[in-house]
Design an enzyme around this catalytic site. Structure first.
Site, short mmCIF file in Angstrom:
data_model
loop_
_atom_site.label_atom_id
_atom_site.label_comp_id
_atom_site.label_asym_id
_atom_site.label_seq_id
_atom_site.Cartn_x
_atom_site.Cartn_y
_atom_site.Cartn_z
CE LYS A 27 -1.57 3.01 2.74
NZ LYS A 27 -1.72 4.20 1.84
N GLY A 68 -4.97 3.39 -1.72
CA GLY A 68 -5.99 3.79 -0.75
C GLY A 68 -5.41 4.54 0.42
N GLY A 70 -4.68 5.25 4.62
CA GLY A 70 -4.25 4.49 5.78
C GLY A 70 -5.39 3.96 6.63
CD GLU A 89 12.34 5.06 8.71
OE1 GLU A 89 12.31 6.05 9.49
OE2 GLU A 89 12.22 5.16 7.49
CB CYS A 95 12.45 10.05 8.89
SG CYS A 95 13.30 8.81 7.90
CD GLU A 147 9.55 13.49 11.67
OE1 GLU A 147 10.52 13.00 11.09
OE2 GLU A 147 8.50 12.84 11.91
#
Length: 473
Positions: A174, A205, A207, A249, A283, A380
């Protein structure tokens, strides 16, 4: 800027392109704010079909030798390299990464990482080991649900799919609905490389619908997820109902620790590059620059001068270094954090909130005099925003670096490599670069604390997709 071309694509299940259902998701070019494509909004039923196809393909694929599977993944790597320019242009159009960066990193890195994991087998990696009277065997987990983000869309797909395939698993993918088009190109590359139908399936699609259906599905044996920490918590909670393996992650708030003996100009230059990489939508970005208090103002001056070289604009222009954020929503999130930083009393020394009328742009922004407890130093932001924090000594620098819920990456600069290594060992984070050490696609990648669990890339990433069996003789 090129005129938009609206395309329509679908899921890929059992080797067939499936474009059904009335509900569509629009793919928007963040530079022009125009719709360039649509993909289907997948459902739990679509996930059921994809899992069934992956389950049916598992026996045949897992029965191949590791050498045969690795050879197939090597062909995939070659296919990615052959279509590099097309992949790069697609990623630039769907999420705004500057074309030079898309070509050199977004499309080229997946070719390297897939070749790397395939090469492990050629270099003698064995899925078996003798321990006393036991034969220890690494076997495929089964059906893997791979849920990937928009910031490095193809890289994250390949970092999961390539090792999963070499290990003998089948996959239901996905991709992010923000940047899904590269995934369909990747499925074409898989087919051209001879990967059998059903071994990798694609369901587009959101989440909350497709992602949750994958995490909850009893036919999925493992979920590998890359995304926000909040979404990772949800994946873990949903997957726990079926006790499946979960590899995560997640986010980061990495510290660049510049020691008092470092070459400050070099450390600031490299540090800023790692902050603004991919528009800060990375990230591992070093978004906290820790400098000796006595050199704070000098570091600020150097950072502002370096930031002036980061051209912002049309991501299809080879000279552009910072393109738009991936979406208008991401732009607004970053701009809100810039407002928060000012409200908290941080010194806005470069950039700010002035943006053009069209496009999801945010200027490169630098805050000075930032305190460790400020939100811009703790949360973040995922945009081109740097916080510069002063510290008194090495112990305080380490304490500030570790004062975060995250632990994904970081760096240390020092003229004394052993001193830098000592500081790096004290940092609670999964990767640390010393004096700008180069990224190693065969080294383990992953985080401490709320940056996730498990590792990607190289041998460690391959073993993540295996179960361990002991056979006593």
């Amino acid at each position: 800027m090129a005129a938009p071309v609206t395309t329509r694509t679908g899921h890929v299940v059992g080797g067939e392109l499936i474009d059904t259902g009335s509900e569509r998701i629009e793919v928007v070019n963040p530079a022009t704010e125009q719709v360039i494509a649509t993909v289907p909004a997948g459902t739990a039923e679509d996930v059921d079909a994809a899992v069934a196809a992956a389950t049916a393909a598992f026996r045949g694929w897992s029965s191949l030798s590791p050498q045969e599977r690795a050879a197939a993944v090597k062909r995939v790597s070659e296919g990615i390299a052959a279509r590099r320019d097309e992949l790069a242009a697609t990623i630039t159009a769907e999420m705004g990464s500057p074309i030079t960066f898309s070509t050199k990193v977004q499309a080229a890195l997946p070719a390297a990482t897939s070749a790397g994991v395939a090469g492990l087998v050629a270099d003698g990696y064995s899925f078996t080991e003798e321990i006393g009277n036991s034969l220890v065997v690494r076997e495929p987990v089964g059906v893997v649900g791979a849920i990937t983000p928009w910031n490095y869309p193809l890289h994250q797909i390949v970092a999961k799919v390539a090792p999963a395939l070499v290990a003998g698993n089948t996959v239901v993918l996905k991709p992010s609905e923000v940047a899904p088009l590269n995934a369909n190109l990747f499925l074409e590359i898989l087919a051209a490389a001879g990967i059998p139908d059903g071994v990798v399936n694609l369901v587009h699609g959101t989440g909350p619908v497709v992602g949750e259906a994958l995490a909850a599905h009893p036919g999925v044996d493992m979920v590998s997820f890359t995304g926000s920490t909040a979404a990772g918590r949800r994946v873990s909670a949903v997957a726990a109902e079926t006790i499946k393996r979960v590899a995560l992650e997640l986010g980061g708030k990495s510290a660049n620790v510049i020691l008092d003996d470092a070459d400050l100009g070099l450390a600031v230059k490299i540090g800023l590059a790692n902050t603004f990489i991919n528009g800060g939508q990375t990230c591992t970005a070093w978004t906290r620059m820790l400098v000796p208090a006595a050199r704070h103002d000098e570091a600020v001056e150097l950072a502002c001068a370096a930031a002036a070289k980061y051209t912002v604009g049309d991501p299809t222009d080879a000279a552009t270094r910072i393109g738009p954020m991936s979406s208008a929503a991401q732009r607004d999130r970053v701009l809100e954090y810039i407002r928060v930083g000012q409200d908290e009393g941080a010194q806005l020394v470069y950039g700010g909130s002035e943006v053009p009328p069209t496009g999801a742009y945010v200027p490169p922004t630098i805050f000075a005099g930032v305190r460790p407890d400020m939100r811009i130093a703790q949360e973040e932001i995922f945009g081109p925003v740097l916080s510069i924090l002063p510290y008194a000594d090495d112990d305080e620098a380490v304490a500030i670096a570790n004062d975060s819920q995250y632990g994904l990456a970081g760096s240390v600069f020092s003229a004394d490599t052993e001193r830098a290594l000592a500081v790096a060992r004290r940092m609670r984070t999964g990767q640390v670069d010393i004096n700008g050490g180069a990224f190693n696609p065969l080294a383990p990648f992953g985080g401490y604390k709320q940056s996730g669990n498990g590792r990607e890339l190289g041998r460690y990433g391959l073993e993540e997709f295996t179960e361990i069996k002991s056979i006593q003789r």
